[in-house]
Design a protein around this motif. Structure first.
Motif, mmCIF file in Angstrom:
data_model
loop_
_atom_site.group_PDB
_atom_site.id
_atom_site.type_symbol
_atom_site.label_atom_id
_atom_site.label_comp_id
_atom_site.label_asym_id
_atom_site.label_seq_id
_atom_site.Cartn_x
_atom_site.Cartn_y
_atom_site.Cartn_z
ATOM 1 N N ALA A 43 -9.856 -1.171 4.388
ATOM 2 C CA ALA A 43 -10.072 -0.257 5.508
ATOM 3 C C ALA A 43 -10.924 -0.922 6.578
ATOM 4 N N ASN A 44 -10.561 -0.687 7.820
ATOM 5 C CA ASN A 44 -11.368 -1.119 8.975
ATOM 6 C C ASN A 44 -11.595 -2.621 9.014
ATOM 7 N N ASN A 45 -10.687 -3.377 8.372
ATOM 8 C CA ASN A 45 -10.811 -4.848 8.344
ATOM 9 C C ASN A 45 -12.201 -5.301 7.918
ATOM 10 N N ASP A 46 -12.775 -4.598 6.918
ATOM 11 C CA ASP A 46 -14.160 -4.878 6.525
ATOM 12 C C ASP A 46 -14.283 -5.927 5.425
ATOM 13 N N ASN A 47 -13.151 -6.552 5.066
ATOM 14 C CA ASN A 47 -13.138 -7.602 4.032
ATOM 15 C C ASN A 47 -13.579 -7.103 2.664
ATOM 16 N N LYS A 48 -13.493 -5.784 2.448
ATOM 17 C CA LYS A 48 -13.794 -5.207 1.140
ATOM 18 C C LYS A 48 -12.507 -4.693 0.523
ATOM 19 N N GLU A 49 -12.031 -5.391 -0.482
ATOM 20 C CA GLU A 49 -10.773 -5.004 -1.119
ATOM 21 C C GLU A 49 -10.972 -3.764 -1.984
ATOM 22 N N ARG A 50 -10.064 -2.804 -1.849
ATOM 23 C CA ARG A 50 -10.081 -1.615 -2.693
ATOM 24 C C ARG A 50 -8.881 -1.678 -3.634
ATOM 25 N N ASP A 51 -9.140 -1.721 -4.910
ATOM 26 C CA ASP A 51 -8.059 -1.753 -5.880
ATOM 27 C C ASP A 51 -7.463 -0.359 -6.028
ATOM 28 N N LEU A 52 -6.140 -0.305 -6.067
ATOM 29 C CA LEU A 52 -5.475 0.968 -6.292
ATOM 30 C C LEU A 52 -5.665 1.402 -7.738
ATOM 31 N N SER A 53 -5.815 2.689 -7.953
ATOM 32 C CA SER A 53 -5.975 3.186 -9.324
ATOM 33 C C SER A 53 -4.701 2.962 -10.126
ATOM 34 N N THR A 54 -3.546 2.950 -9.443
ATOM 35 C CA THR A 54 -2.270 2.637 -10.079
ATOM 36 C C THR A 54 -1.507 1.708 -9.146
ATOM 37 N N THR A 55 -1.055 0.572 -9.650
ATOM 38 C CA THR A 55 -0.296 -0.346 -8.814
ATOM 39 C C THR A 55 1.114 0.197 -8.597
#
Length: 571
Positions: free
Chosen positions: A197-209
């Motif tokens: 989000a917001n190009n903040d370089n913080k990857e958020r893993d999806l709870s289900t791929t």
């Protein structure tokens, strides 16, 4: 004969709410299907038999071309079409303004029957719908997948160049409500596991791929990361500093005082911390398990009565297995209770350690300000402690049968009184009150008490009031305070004619500036011994014998670096 009157439709259905167009393909207003928008210039590739050409989509939904295809016979045949009309490479990396499309379709007819071409999407759609607080914080969204693909006749040949796709902000209608979302069309077959989000370089893993299929639509609901998970059974797992702050709100504002909390990793806190359990009404009664992890930077500067990681721990509450590094706990409340782990505790604190500074205008302790009942076991503090009424390296004040076992402090303790009553400073505990017990506890820091009134200062405790000290010692630092109220072990040993107490067994002090173990011995039976030759071997044996008599599993051993004693536990 020439193909005549080829009409065009676009496949709709549950899986096709496609969003705003890159070119002339768009979704219906309710987001349930795709339609063509055109101005007579859209180009579509068409194949009949082995021949291909490019047709223009006309405003009347017919196709025309300067190089028409002809029926070769009178038999029924299948016409194939695709968009874009020419083969090539499709760039998917930036869809923030326009979505990428790849379509193909077929229709069946003969030279007498018009052919209707029905198209299907050959990319997949991923939609992310932020909800709650997340919606207000999302300004842009990025999805990690292929950023381009090659294609032939409307079909993906190969995806390439993994990276972040910039998604397009959009809106769809659900039950009459406008829903804000972000969308991107993606190459099928690539497993999507994360977004940003917001190009903040913080990857958020999806709870289900998800591994999308062509022509299908996938919706991801994006909640704000609360920093914790809840199993629905009162067990909360904290994964971040934000999660710990949110947990504090659950306890303080929603009254969830009995939840169990577990840390999964180290946490660094920034800014001002609001303690968990700020008052009597929301005292924490669950179990907090730090999992052996470290919380760094805990800062509380307040006028509130209770200050620490926890403000107030209620009966049955437990805090264990956590290290608090570089704390700064301060309260200017004249009745304040401050400590690294807790300001006030009726519960149990186990295997906790504190470093930094703790300061208050009333009761201050490195680990806990005031401990009423309950247990402290295996706790330590290197924090500097400053208090006005009670100050102790581990606890400022113990009472009501509190038990401290195998706790030690290495930080300096300072008390400056400001009144005409009684004040207490101790290396381990400022005042060890009614029926409370210190076993196998020691201090290495300096202990200083001064000011007006009566000030009791001791290497282990300022005053042992109706309590018990067994196998405790002070060494290394200095102990200084008023004459007659200061001792190498205890400033005072007090026994009540009715309630008893005032028992000191096998306690020692080294060269800390005091010549007597107890400054004011009102009992006359305190067993304290000064170690004058630097050899703590005899003290070790005597204290271990006393612990054996108490059926304690803790034992002293000599630290080979400084020749002083440290604790170990029998398994």
């Amino acid at each position: 004969m020439q193909i005549a009157a080829v009409t065009l439709g676009v496949e709709g259905g549950e899986a096709q709410p496609w969003g705003a167009p890159q070119t002339r393909v768009s979704e219906n207003g309710d987001g349930t299907g795709s339609v063509w928008d055109w101005n007579g210039t859209e180009m579509i590739g068409v194949q009949l038999g082995g021949e291909t050409t490019t047709y223009t989509l006309n405003a009347d939904k017919t196709l025309s071309t300067d190089a028409p295809l002809y029926w070769q016979n009178t038999q029924t045949a299948t016409v194939t079409a695709w968009y874009p009309a020419t083969d090539g490479t499709l760039n998917l990396g930036d869809q923030s303004q326009n979505l990428a499309y790849l379509l193909s379709g077929t229709g069946t007819g003969d030279y007498l029957t018009p052919v209707t071409l029905t198209f299907a999407h050959r990319l997949a759609k991923v939609r992310v719908t932020p909800t709650g607080d997340a919606l207000g914080e999302v300004q842009s969204l990025q999805l990690y997948t292929y950023t381009q693909c090659t294609y032939e006749k409307g079909t993906v040949v190969q995806g390439s160049q993994e990276g972040w796709i910039e998604m397009k902000k959009c809106e769809y209608t659900e039950n009459g409500n406008a829903i804000t979302c972000w969308e991107a069309n993606v190459v099928p077959g690539y497993e999507i596991t994360k977004l940003m989000a917001n190009n903040d370089n913080k990857e958020r893993d999806l709870s289900t791929t998800i591994t999308p299929e062509a022509g299908s639509y996938y919706n991801i609901t994006l909640d704000k990361d609360k920093g914790y998970t809840d199993d629905g059974q009162g067990n909360y797992t904290v994964t971040s500093a934000e999660g710990l702050k949110n947990i504090a709100k659950l306890v303080n504002e929603e009254g969830k005082t009995d939840i169990d909390i577990t840390l999964t990793g180290n946490i660094t806190l920034t800014g001002e911390w609001t303690p968990i359990g700020t008052s009597i009404s929301n005292a924490y009664t669950g179990t907090f398990d730090g999992g052996g992890h470290t919380i760094t930077g805990l800062t509380v500067t307040t006028s509130d009565q209770y200050a620490g990681l926890f403000g107030r721990i209620g009966s049955g509450g437990k805090v264990k297995n956590v290290t608090l590094k570089d704390v700064k706990i301060e309260s200017n409340n004249g009745m304040g209770n401050v400590g690294g782990v807790a300001g006030w505790s009726y519960g149990n604190i186990e295997n906790c350690s504190v470093s930094g500074s703790v300061s208050g205008n009333s009761i201050a302790g490195g680990v806990v300000g005031a401990q009423w009942g309950g247990f402290l076991t295996g706790c330590s503090s290197s924090a500097t402690v400053k208090g006005v009424t009670y100050a102790g390296g581990i606890a400022g004040y113990t009472n009501n049968g509190a038990t401290l076992t195998a706790c030690y402090a290495t930080g300096d303790v300072t008390l400056v009184s400001n009144g005409s009553v009684t004040y207490y400073a101790g290396g381990v505990v400022g005042n060890n009150g009614s029926s409370s017990t210190l076993k196998a506890c020691y201090a290495w820091g300096s202990v200083t008490g001064s000011g007006s009134g009566t000030v009791y200062v001791g290497g282990v405790t300022g005053s042992n009031d109706l309590g018990t000290l067994t196998a405790c010692y002070h060494a290394k630092g200095t102990v200084s305070g008023p004459g007659g109220a200061t001792g190498g072990v205890a400033g005072r040993n007090f026994k009540d004619s009715m309630f008893g107490g005032g028992i000191i067994t096998a306690c020692y002090w080294g060269d800390n500036g005091q010549e007597q173990g107890i400054g004011e011995d009102q009992v006359g039976t305190g067993e304290t011994t000064k170690v004058t030759d630097g050899n703590w071997s005899g003290a070790k044996d005597a204290m271990n014998d006393a612990l054996t008599a108490e059926n304690e599993s803790w034992r002293y051993q000599i630290n080979l670096v400084n020749s002083l004693l440290e604790l170990t536990q029998n398994q």
